[in-house]
Design an enzyme around this catalytic site. Structure first.
Site, PDB file in Angstrom:
ATOM      1  N   ASP A  98      -3.242  -1.228  10.140  1.00  0.00           N
ATOM      2  CA  ASP A  98      -3.336  -1.200   8.672  1.00  0.00           C
ATOM      3  C   ASP A  98      -4.007  -2.449   8.102  1.00  0.00           C
ATOM      4  OD1 ASP A  98      -2.213   1.262   8.159  1.00  0.00           O
ATOM      5  OD2 ASP A  98      -0.185   0.503   7.835  1.00  0.00           O
ATOM      6  N   LYS A 119       0.846  -1.212   0.000  1.00  0.00           N
ATOM      7  CA  LYS A 119       0.000   0.000   0.000  1.00  0.00           C
ATOM      8  C   LYS A 119       0.871   1.248   0.000  1.00  0.00           C
ATOM      9  CE  LYS A 119       0.179   1.854   4.396  1.00  0.00           C
ATOM     10  NZ  LYS A 119       1.199   2.713   4.749  1.00  0.00           N
ATOM     11  N   PRO A 124       9.743  -4.484   0.848  1.00  0.00           N
ATOM     12  CA  PRO A 124      10.736  -4.332   1.920  1.00  0.00           C
ATOM     13  C   PRO A 124      10.069  -4.168   3.289  1.00  0.00           C
ATOM     14  CG  PRO A 124      10.690  -2.392   0.464  1.00  0.00           C
ATOM     15  CD  PRO A 124       9.808  -3.422  -0.157  1.00  0.00           C
ATOM     16  N   VAL A 125      10.779  -4.682   4.305  1.00  0.00           N
ATOM     17  CA  VAL A 125      10.288  -4.599   5.683  1.00  0.00           C
ATOM     18  C   VAL A 125      10.670  -3.230   6.239  1.00  0.00           C
ATOM     19  CG1 VAL A 125      10.508  -5.659   7.980  1.00  0.00           C
ATOM     20  CG2 VAL A 125      10.487  -7.098   5.924  1.00  0.00           C
ATOM     21  N   GLY A 170       6.948   1.265   5.411  1.00  0.00           N
ATOM     22  CA  GLY A 170       5.696   2.051   5.404  1.00  0.00           C
ATOM     23  C   GLY A 170       4.788   1.623   4.268  1.00  0.00           C
ATOM     24  N   MET A 171       5.009   0.399   3.760  1.00  0.00           N
ATOM     25  CA  MET A 171       4.214  -0.103   2.633  1.00  0.00           C
ATOM     26  C   MET A 171       3.255  -1.212   3.062  1.00  0.00           C
ATOM     27  SD  MET A 171       7.386  -0.108  -0.048  1.00  0.00           S
ATOM     28  CE  MET A 171       6.502  -0.736  -1.463  1.00  0.00           C
ATOM     29  N   ALA A 172       3.057  -1.356   4.369  1.00  0.00           N
ATOM     30  CA  ALA A 172       2.133  -2.354   4.937  1.00  0.00           C
ATOM     31  C   ALA A 172       2.488  -3.782   4.516  1.00  0.00           C
ATOM     32  CB  ALA A 172       0.681  -2.033   4.563  1.00  0.00           C
ATOM     33  N   GLY A 173       3.780  -4.063   4.368  1.00  0.00           N
ATOM     34  CA  GLY A 173       4.196  -5.419   3.988  1.00  0.00           C
ATOM     35  C   GLY A 173       3.648  -6.464   4.960  1.00  0.00           C
ATOM     36  N   GLY A 174       3.929  -6.284   6.246  1.00  0.00           N
ATOM     37  CA  GLY A 174       3.473  -7.248   7.262  1.00  0.00           C
ATOM     38  C   GLY A 174       1.959  -7.251   7.398  1.00  0.00           C
ATOM     39  N   SER A 175       1.345  -6.072   7.358  1.00  0.00           N
ATOM     40  CA  SER A 175      -0.116  -5.973   7.507  1.00  0.00           C
ATOM     41  C   SER A 175      -0.838  -6.625   6.331  1.00  0.00           C
ATOM     42  CB  SER A 175      -0.552  -4.503   7.583  1.00  0.00           C
ATOM     43  OG  SER A 175       0.081  -3.869   8.668  1.00  0.00           O
TER      44      SER A 175
HETATM   45  O1  C5P Z   1      -1.500  -0.915  15.062  1.00  0.00           O
HETATM   46  P1  C5P Z   1      -0.052  -1.156  14.875  1.00  0.00           P
HETATM   47  O2  C5P Z   1       0.471  -2.222  15.818  1.00  0.00           O
HETATM   48  O3  C5P Z   1       0.329  -1.422  13.458  1.00  0.00           O
HETATM   49  O4  C5P Z   1       0.687   0.185  15.275  1.00  0.00           O
HETATM   50  C1  C5P Z   1       2.085   0.252  15.506  1.00  0.00           C
HETATM   51  C2  C5P Z   1       2.377   1.469  16.362  1.00  0.00           C
HETATM   52  O5  C5P Z   1       2.079   2.662  15.612  1.00  0.00           O
HETATM   53  C3  C5P Z   1       1.498   1.563  17.596  1.00  0.00           C
HETATM   54  O6  C5P Z   1       2.083   0.908  18.660  1.00  0.00           O
HETATM   55  C4  C5P Z   1       1.426   3.067  17.818  1.00  0.00           C
HETATM   56  O7  C5P Z   1       2.579   3.495  18.470  1.00  0.00           O
HETATM   57  C5  C5P Z   1       1.456   3.632  16.424  1.00  0.00           C
HETATM   58  N1  C5P Z   1       0.127   3.963  15.858  1.00  0.00           N
HETATM   59  C6  C5P Z   1      -0.573   5.045  16.365  1.00  0.00           C
HETATM   60  N2  C5P Z   1      -1.794   5.374  15.842  1.00  0.00           N
HETATM   61  C7  C5P Z   1      -2.315   4.684  14.809  1.00  0.00           C
HETATM   62  C8  C5P Z   1      -1.608   3.578  14.266  1.00  0.00           C
HETATM   63  C9  C5P Z   1      -0.384   3.243  14.824  1.00  0.00           C
HETATM   64  O8  C5P Z   1      -0.118   5.700  17.301  1.00  0.00           O
HETATM   65  N3  C5P Z   1      -3.492   5.049  14.299  1.00  0.00           N
END
Ligand code: C5P
Length: 292
Positions: free
Chosen positions: A138, A11, A96-97, A100-105
């Site tokens: 994500d 993404k 790539p890990v 910011g491209m939501a690879g894991g998500s």
């Molecule tokens: O939800 P996820 O585990 O992917 O988020 C990773 C980190 O990004 C969270 O622990 C939080 O610090 C931050 N985050 C946030 N607000 C969001 C999404 C992520 O603060 N809407």
């Protein structure tokens, strides 16, 4: 043993705004997201011994519950209230890990779709998004992908019109950025500008690619420290190469540019290819990967 293989599209955030910090520690966001053809392949089959095994072409990637794909298996069966039979997951990683491209998500979302098919659970996209939110912010978007406005933590999704046909050149510098760190940094940072999300959506509705590209903006770029300045230089180089607009995606560190001319995109890609391991040229896919 039945195996289901799902495409796990990367993404990009065309715009990303952070509105406020919430009581639960997360942040309320307003972001326009899209999916690109570039992605991973995720193959899943069910086991019977309750163990989930996750393998990938990246030897260092954790195969235990630190991996969102494994978390997705746990969340799926927990939500169904069924005994977890375990799963065999094979990740062919290209995204790539830490980019910011939501690879894991998107891997986690692909696992949810595959389990939905393998178990015959027949859950709707909405139900899978509910499970996905337990895995990460994500993941709900990644269940169907396509063009969407995401609000709240990222789980309040509204479908948006297709982005006109264009090429995207994506380039990630060698370093990664911790999402949690960048969110923390933004808390103590006075944001100078916010993206014109309304104008961006209007440009999408008008099928105005230049208008879309001109409004691409990510507030996290404002909070980058000196060591991450390379991101801004990649962005500048994309613009010099003829991109209509260029911006960092998510919390970085990948940057992308949109091109109306595929030849210019190929030329830009060849400028980066020799210097950056993680770069590609791809196109935006506006069709969702799962029906509602
Ligand atoms: O939800 P996820 O585990 O992917 O988020 C990773 C980190 O990004 C969270 O622990 C939080 O610090 C931050 N985050 C946030 N607000 C969001 C999404 C992520 O603060 N809407």
């Amino acid at each position: 043993m039945d195996t289901v293989t799902e495409r796990s599209h990367a993404k990009l955030n065309l715009s990303l705004d952070v509105l406020s910090k919430r009581e639960d520690g997360y942040h309320d966001l307003k972001t326009v997201m899209c999916s690109v053809e570039f992605g991973d392949d995720v193959s899943v089959s069910l086991r019977t011994d309750g163990r989930t095994v996750c393998r990938s072409n990246l030897s260092w990637l954790p195969g235990d519950s630190r991996n969102l794909a494994v978390k997705a298996v746990e969340a799926f069966f927990e939500t169904l209230g069924e005994k977890n039979p375990g799963a065999e997951i094979d990740l062919n990683k290209r995204v790539p890990v830490g980019a910011g491209m939501a690879g894991g998500s998107s891997n986690a979302a692909a696992v949810l779709r595959a389990l939905n098919a393998l178990t015959g659970a027949g859950l709707s996209a909405e139900a899978l998004r509910g499970i996905g939110l337990k895995v990460g912010s994500d993941v709900p978007y990644c269940v169907a992908g396509g063009n969407a406005l995401a609000e709240g933590r990222g789980e309040i999704l509204s479908a948006l019109p297709a982005v006109p046909e264009c090429s995207a050149v994506i380039c990630k510098p060698a370093f990664s950025i911790s999402t949690a760190d960048l969110f923390r940094r933004i808390d103590s940072h006075q944001l100078r500008t916010h993206p014109d999300t309304t104008g961006l959506i209007a440009a999408m509705k008008a099928q105005d690619l230049q208008g879309i590209a001109r409004r691409m903006y990510n507030v996290f770029e404002d909070a980058l420290t000196g060591s991450s300045r390379e991101i801004l230089s990649i962005r500048g180089e994309l613009l010099d190469s003829g991109a209509l607009g260029a911006v960092m995606t998510g919390t970085g560190s990948a940057v992308f540019g949109l091109f109306d001319d595929p030849k210019k995109a190929e030329r830009a890609f060849s400028r980066f290819r020799g210097r950056y391991k993680d770069c590609c040229v791809t196109r935006i896919v506006s069709e969702p990967v799962m029906a509602e």
